[in-house]
Design a protein around this motif. Structure first.
Motif, PDB file in Angstrom:
ATOM      1  N   GLU A 444       0.732  -1.275  -0.084  1.00  0.00           N
ATOM      2  CA  GLU A 444      -0.193   0.006   0.010  1.00  0.00           C
ATOM      3  C   GLU A 444       0.874   1.279  -0.001  1.00  0.00           C
ATOM      4  O   GLU A 444       2.112   1.143   0.479  1.00  0.00           O
ATOM      5  CB  GLU A 444      -1.082   0.048   1.474  1.00  0.00           C
ATOM      6  N   GLU A 449       3.800   0.955   2.919  1.00  0.00           N
ATOM      7  CA  GLU A 449       3.216   0.335   4.044  1.00  0.00           C
ATOM      8  C   GLU A 449       2.743  -0.975   3.172  1.00  0.00           C
ATOM      9  O   GLU A 449       2.571  -1.211   2.028  1.00  0.00           O
ATOM     10  CB  GLU A 449       1.933   1.269   4.139  1.00  0.00           C
ATOM     11  N   ARG A 451      -0.154  -4.256   4.057  1.00  0.00           N
ATOM     12  CA  ARG A 451      -1.578  -4.510   4.523  1.00  0.00           C
ATOM     13  C   ARG A 451      -1.743  -6.078   4.758  1.00  0.00           C
ATOM     14  O   ARG A 451      -1.548  -6.705   3.669  1.00  0.00           O
ATOM     15  CB  ARG A 451      -2.446  -3.877   3.773  1.00  0.00           C
ATOM     16  N   SER A 453      -4.549  -8.719   5.932  1.00  0.00           N
ATOM     17  CA  SER A 453      -6.051  -8.875   5.963  1.00  0.00           C
ATOM     18  C   SER A 453      -6.219 -10.253   6.152  1.00  0.00           C
ATOM     19  O   SER A 453      -5.573 -11.102   5.974  1.00  0.00           O
ATOM     20  CB  SER A 453      -6.670  -8.315   4.526  1.00  0.00           C
ATOM     21  N   HIS A 518      -8.328  -5.595   8.651  1.00  0.00           N
ATOM     22  CA  HIS A 518      -7.120  -5.141   8.118  1.00  0.00           C
ATOM     23  C   HIS A 518      -5.989  -4.545   9.138  1.00  0.00           C
ATOM     24  O   HIS A 518      -6.436  -3.680   9.885  1.00  0.00           O
ATOM     25  CB  HIS A 518      -7.652  -3.923   6.896  1.00  0.00           C
ATOM     26  N   GLN A 520      -2.721  -2.185   8.818  1.00  0.00           N
ATOM     27  CA  GLN A 520      -1.578  -1.777   7.838  1.00  0.00           C
ATOM     28  C   GLN A 520      -0.691  -1.224   8.559  1.00  0.00           C
ATOM     29  O   GLN A 520      -0.683  -0.302   9.636  1.00  0.00           O
ATOM     30  CB  GLN A 520      -2.714  -0.436   7.171  1.00  0.00           C
TER      31      GLN A 520
END
Length: 535
Positions: A444, A449, A451, A453, A518, A520
């Motif tokens: 991301e 970044e 993530r 999930s 999520h 992050q």
């Protein structure tokens, strides 16, 4: 649309200035117009006095000399003496004002007034002489109401506005607005005595004299002034708006600094305080009040953390003793079936209470800012695969398919702490009765970044509960049952771990379609690794 305080103050100051500038502009226009009209009236009065003093020298009894060029090609004298005026006179011969008041006044009947008015008009038409500026075919005429007003006016004078086509102007074919002063009074038209033996001149005639002057100059001046004032108004308004915006920003800067400092203060930064600007106004008082409130909040939070930590430490010893003795009785004695069931319940609840105490201690450390992280490079794909292998027996025991997918993205973090977060999220999905749970990773924010999930196909969570799921001891009863041992602290602990990593965690859910959690995290300072360094 919600405007900021800075914009509201700017609009308020600008609107107030616009109102004041508008008042000044209207007042200036009215005063200028009044002054110019006063000058015109004064010039008309001067022309009237000059005309009445020279009228008997203008040869009004000779139309050829009064209104046309003479035989030598020179302008008539009236035109030379009154180049800027229009002049017309109507000689009423032997009548006077008293007779006119009596003839046209309310004393007689309406029929008599109409007859007298018709007679006076025939007399005016027959004795009319255009002196200067007017076309003989377009003389000035008074309406019945204007004639009555002239007769009844105390000074025998009224002022009118007429569109006149000047006979000698540069734009003779274009009608121009004139201000006309109409005077009813005696005029000495002839100085020759009627009696050769008489030493005195004949008495003056009673006449209606029209003297007018163009308002084109007044209109041009007022129009120019309007343009200048409009330009000044727009320029002043723009400058005032920009100035008000800048000044409002300067005035609100201390408040903005206080707001920014207050936004940085959270549960783990309660020791910070907002700056107190030395402005000696409401902003300084507000900053002081906020700091006093933060002092009280810090004391309250500190007392709460101390109580949680102390209570957890004090509870750990008796709970351990209870669990140990219950286990000893199960191993070393021969309890009956009912006794064995009771001892088993004691052991399980003791373990549950032990886990709860451990969670409370971890939250207390997190609240005090003591979260020790062992950061090291982590590969998202390998990390999720390891979690999947560790939870595979638990998932298969509930007939749930647990899979891990996504690219292998390196990032910096504490794998043990993050594993605790992912295990908690997967455990929640299993408790909710999901049949399929998928863990995935993705890059991301342009690779800055990563993530992680966790998606399940469980019953989902109603939207009204999503905002409170990270509150301590909060659970959605229909999807997270108390019978499965949850204390409502797992998501709170997960958020504290993610916050310590500088990331964020949130849930997306739809009833009947499942839930996705999520996590992050920033990639951090990951060293450049060769292919041989990747396990």
């Amino acid at each position: 649309m919600h405007l900021t305080l800075r914009w509201r103050l700017t609009l308020l100051y600008t609107a107030l200035l616009a109102f004041l500038l508008g008042l000044v502009a209207v007042a200036a226009l009215l005063l200028m117009q009044r002054s110019l009209l006063g000058n015109v009236d004064s010039a008309i009065s001067d022309s009237y006095r000059q005309f009445t003093s020279l009228v008997n020298q203008l040869g009004l009894d000779n139309p050829q000399s009064a209104s046309q060029r003479d035989v030598d090609g020179l302008l008539p004298r009236a035109r030379v003496l009154f180049p800027n005026d229009v002049i017309q006179i109507e000689d009423l011969v032997f009548y006077d004002r008293d007779w006119l008041i009596q003839a046209l006044g309310p004393a007689g009947t309406a029929e008599q007034r109409r007859e007298n008015l018709t007679y006076v008009r025939r007399l005016m038409d027959s004795r009319r002489q255009v002196v200067a500026g007017l076309l003989p075919t377009q003389p000035l005429r008074l309406s019945d109401a204007e004639l009555t007003q002239l007769v009844e006016s105390p000074g025998g004078r009224i002022t009118l506005t007429r569109e006149i086509q000047n006979a000698f102007g540069a734009q003779a074919d274009t009608p121009t607005t004139y201000r006309v002063q109409v005077t009813l009074g005696p005029v000495q038209l002839d100085l020759s005595p009627t009696d050769p033996l008489a030493l005195n001149a004949p008495p003056p005639s009673f006449a209606i004299t029209y003297v007018g002057r163009s308002l084109a100059g007044v209109h041009d001046t007022v129009s120019t002034l309007q343009s200048v004032l409009a330009l000044l108004f727009v320029t002043g308004l723009l400058m005032a708006g920009v100035g008000a915006y800048v000044l409002a920003g300067q005035a609100l800067r201390p408040l903005r600094q206080v707001r920014q400092a207050a936004e940085r203060i959270g549960g783990q930064t309660l020791t910070e305080r907002v700056p107190v600007p030395q402005t000696h106004d409401e902003v300084e008082a507000l900053a002081g009040s906020l700091n006093a409130m933060l002092d009280r909040l810090e004391s309250s939070f500190e007392a709460q953390r101390r109580f949680t930590s102390d209570a957890s430490h004090e509870l750990r010893t008796p709970v351990t003793a209870i669990s140990g003795h219950a286990s000893y009785l199960l191993r070393r004695t021969q309890p009956t079936g009912q006794q064995r069931e009771s001892l088993g319940i004691i052991v399980r609840e003791s373990e549950r209470l032990t886990n709860l105490i451990a969670s409370l201690l971890q939250l207390a450390r997190s609240d005090s800012g003591v979260v020790n992280l062992t950061r090291q490079p982590v590969f998202s794909g390998l990390f999720l695969g390891e979690v999947a292998r560790e939870l595979a027996p638990l998932a298969s025991g509930q007939n749930t398919a647990l899979t891990a997918a996504g690219p292998d993205i390196p990032f910096e973090g504490d794998p043990d702490r993050l594993k605790q977060v992912i295990i908690n999220l997967v455990g929640n999905a299993l408790k909710a009765g999901a049949q399929n749970v998928t863990m995935s990773s993705s890059a991301e924010e342009d690779g800055r970044e990563v993530r992680l999930s966790v998606r399940d196909d469980g019953p989902g969570i109603p939207a009204e509960h999503l905002a409170r799921l990270f509150d301590r001891f909060y659970r959605v009863e229909d999807s997270r049952s108390r019978d499965q041992g949850g204390a409502g602290l797992g998501l709170s602990i997960a958020r504290s771990i993610v916050d310590a990593h500088g990331g964020r965690i949130w849930l997306e859910s739809e009833v009947g379609r499942g839930t996705t959690a999520h996590v992050q995290l920033p990639v951090g300072n990951v060293p450049v690794l060769d292919d041989d360094d990747v396990p």
